[in-house]
Design a protein around this motif. Sequence first.
Motif, PDB file in Angstrom:
ATOM      1  N   LEU A 109     134.760  80.315 -16.952  1.00 32.44           N
ATOM      2  CA  LEU A 109     134.387  79.970 -18.507  1.00 32.44           C
ATOM      3  C   LEU A 109     133.948  78.539 -18.336  1.00 32.44           C
ATOM      4  CD1 LEU A 109     137.168  81.996 -20.508  1.00 32.44           C
ATOM      5  CD2 LEU A 109     134.857  82.727 -19.607  1.00 32.44           C
ATOM      6  N   GLU A 110     133.675  77.667 -17.652  1.00 28.87           N
ATOM      7  CA  GLU A 110     133.075  76.338 -17.664  1.00 28.87           C
ATOM      8  C   GLU A 110     131.588  76.580 -17.712  1.00 28.87           C
ATOM      9  OE1 GLU A 110     134.398  73.672 -14.973  1.00 28.87           O
ATOM     10  OE2 GLU A 110     136.518  73.664 -15.773  1.00 28.87           O
ATOM     11  N   ASP A 111     130.977  76.420 -19.024  1.00 28.74           N
ATOM     12  CA  ASP A 111     129.540  76.676 -19.284  1.00 28.74           C
ATOM     13  C   ASP A 111     128.776  75.682 -18.546  1.00 28.74           C
ATOM     14  OD1 ASP A 111     130.186  78.637 -20.835  1.00 28.74           O
ATOM     15  OD2 ASP A 111     129.621  77.567 -22.706  1.00 28.74           O
TER      16      ASP A 111
ATOM     17  N   ASP B  14     125.019  74.234 -18.620  1.00 24.49           N
ATOM     18  CA  ASP B  14     123.784  73.980 -19.424  1.00 24.49           C
ATOM     19  C   ASP B  14     122.355  73.782 -18.700  1.00 24.49           C
ATOM     20  OD1 ASP B  14     122.138  73.534 -21.698  1.00 24.49           O
ATOM     21  OD2 ASP B  14     122.753  71.310 -21.880  1.00 24.49           O
TER      22      ASP B  14
ATOM     23  N   THR C  78     122.354  78.823 -21.512  1.00 26.68           N
ATOM     24  CA  THR C  78     123.597  78.570 -20.825  1.00 26.68           C
ATOM     25  C   THR C  78     124.227  79.691 -19.926  1.00 26.68           C
ATOM     26  OG1 THR C  78     124.398  77.244 -22.977  1.00 26.68           O
ATOM     27  CG2 THR C  78     125.925  77.768 -21.518  1.00 26.68           C
TER      28      THR C  78
ATOM     29  N   ARG D  37     127.760  81.063 -18.141  1.00 28.76           N
ATOM     30  CA  ARG D  37     128.962  81.025 -18.260  1.00 28.76           C
ATOM     31  C   ARG D  37     129.635  81.904 -17.288  1.00 28.76           C
ATOM     32  NH1 ARG D  37     131.135  82.185 -24.243  1.00 28.76           N
ATOM     33  NH2 ARG D  37     130.173  79.845 -24.504  1.00 28.76           N
TER      34      ARG D  37
ATOM     35  N   TYR E 135     128.133  86.302 -14.206  1.00 30.09           N
ATOM     36  CA  TYR E 135     127.403  85.230 -14.995  1.00 30.09           C
ATOM     37  C   TYR E 135     126.948  86.110 -16.236  1.00 30.09           C
ATOM     38  CZ  TYR E 135     127.518  82.450 -10.614  1.00 30.09           C
ATOM     39  OH  TYR E 135     128.159  81.851  -9.515  1.00 30.09           O
TER      40      TYR E 135
END
Length: 444
Positions: free
Chosen positions: A92-94, A96, A102, A104, A118
């Motif tokens: 859950l650490e996006d 960019d 994005t 996730r 993903y």
Amino acid sequence: MDVISFRTPGLGDQTYLLTHEGKGVLVDPQRDLDRFLRAAAERDVELRFVLETHLHNDYVSGAEQAALRTGAELVLPAAAAAAYRHTPAFHLEDIDGGAGLTLRPVHTPGHTPEHTSYLVLIDGEPAALFSGGSLLVASAGRPDLLGPERARSLARLQHISLRRLAGLPPGLGLYPTHGEGSFCTATGAGRLTSTIGAECADNPMLAIDDPEKFADTLLAAPMPIPAFYRYMGPANTLGVPPMPPVQVPELDHAPEGTHVVDIRPRQAQSRGMLPGSIGIELDDDFGSWTGWLLPYAEPLTLVAEPGQDVAEAVTQLAQIGVDTVQGVVRDLGADATQRYELLELDAFVERLAQPDAQLLDVRMPNEREQGRVAGAIERFLADLFTQGVPVELDPERPVLVACGSGRRASIAAGLLAREGYRPIVLTGAGVPEAAAELRARDAA
């Protein structure tokens, strides 16, 4: 946004290229990269990310080389701890990607401990889910590839992971890596892609609420594990060199000390093969069977028909890390003395009804419930290579060999002929059809 899929039928896998406003995301690429990079170039797409959902057991990854060739950012599950440079994906650490794109990461252990799916967001909205070997179409990734000791623990984790993914929006597109034909699926996978909503409605694995019952179902009747799988995880952890160009020299004779693999159609093989050779006719799963049945990565010589293109055979072998093809023999001359017989269903059943008949069934154990012939000797094809020819077979009598279609039976026939037996192969049909025909004759 668009998602292009690349099917590798012999491995039952798919690679994906997601495109959005000139940027591309390549997911779970295999080693033969040109087909993926060519598709990106044709669409004028700059590869922004290369993603790996897990350390693959069924093929050698092309992810590191794809990133090196294109300058894309290589993203792997954080727990994979690969030896080469990459961006670790944490739950859950996006990540960019610019232009509203994005990534996730969603930790989905079960198929492997580090497995990560993903979720792709476009302008903050869920747009696609790449589920690797976690949630599959009508199935789930098998949890036993790392050994029976860890299988039940991973099965329980798979139960949690599938429910984690099932909570995503119903209309979200689902793009698994493993699918129909893959030995990484726990049960028979169906269509290649789906949606979260369709799987919540129809996937039998999502209908099992109890984690222990879920584990029982996943582990009830596991398929055999191809022998070459044990080499894939370490290779994908340490890094893989670029795939060498397909260059196969023409040879007059097979060099001494090489394993000789005849890739001609079974009709040609049956008329004569080089003594000591194994026949694995060229088809989508040629590489998998060769890697499974012969010692891994030892030197190979191919036997092909005049004009037969061997590039596909070499590519399939390279996909599983076998770069040891020494050359190709095309003119067998008078040396083609190893033979077997091919029969269609009616003639095969007629021969099977004779008093001296002995039948060898080389299907997988989980296929036998589809139909059996009384008195048949049952030994899976791969076990025939590791355990030898069953002692119950009489070398003085012809051995009738059958599988599901004739493909595996013809491979077995090459081994039997090499060992001095006289094989007769059922081609164009399998054991269930033979069993049904025998019943019909008995009832007449």
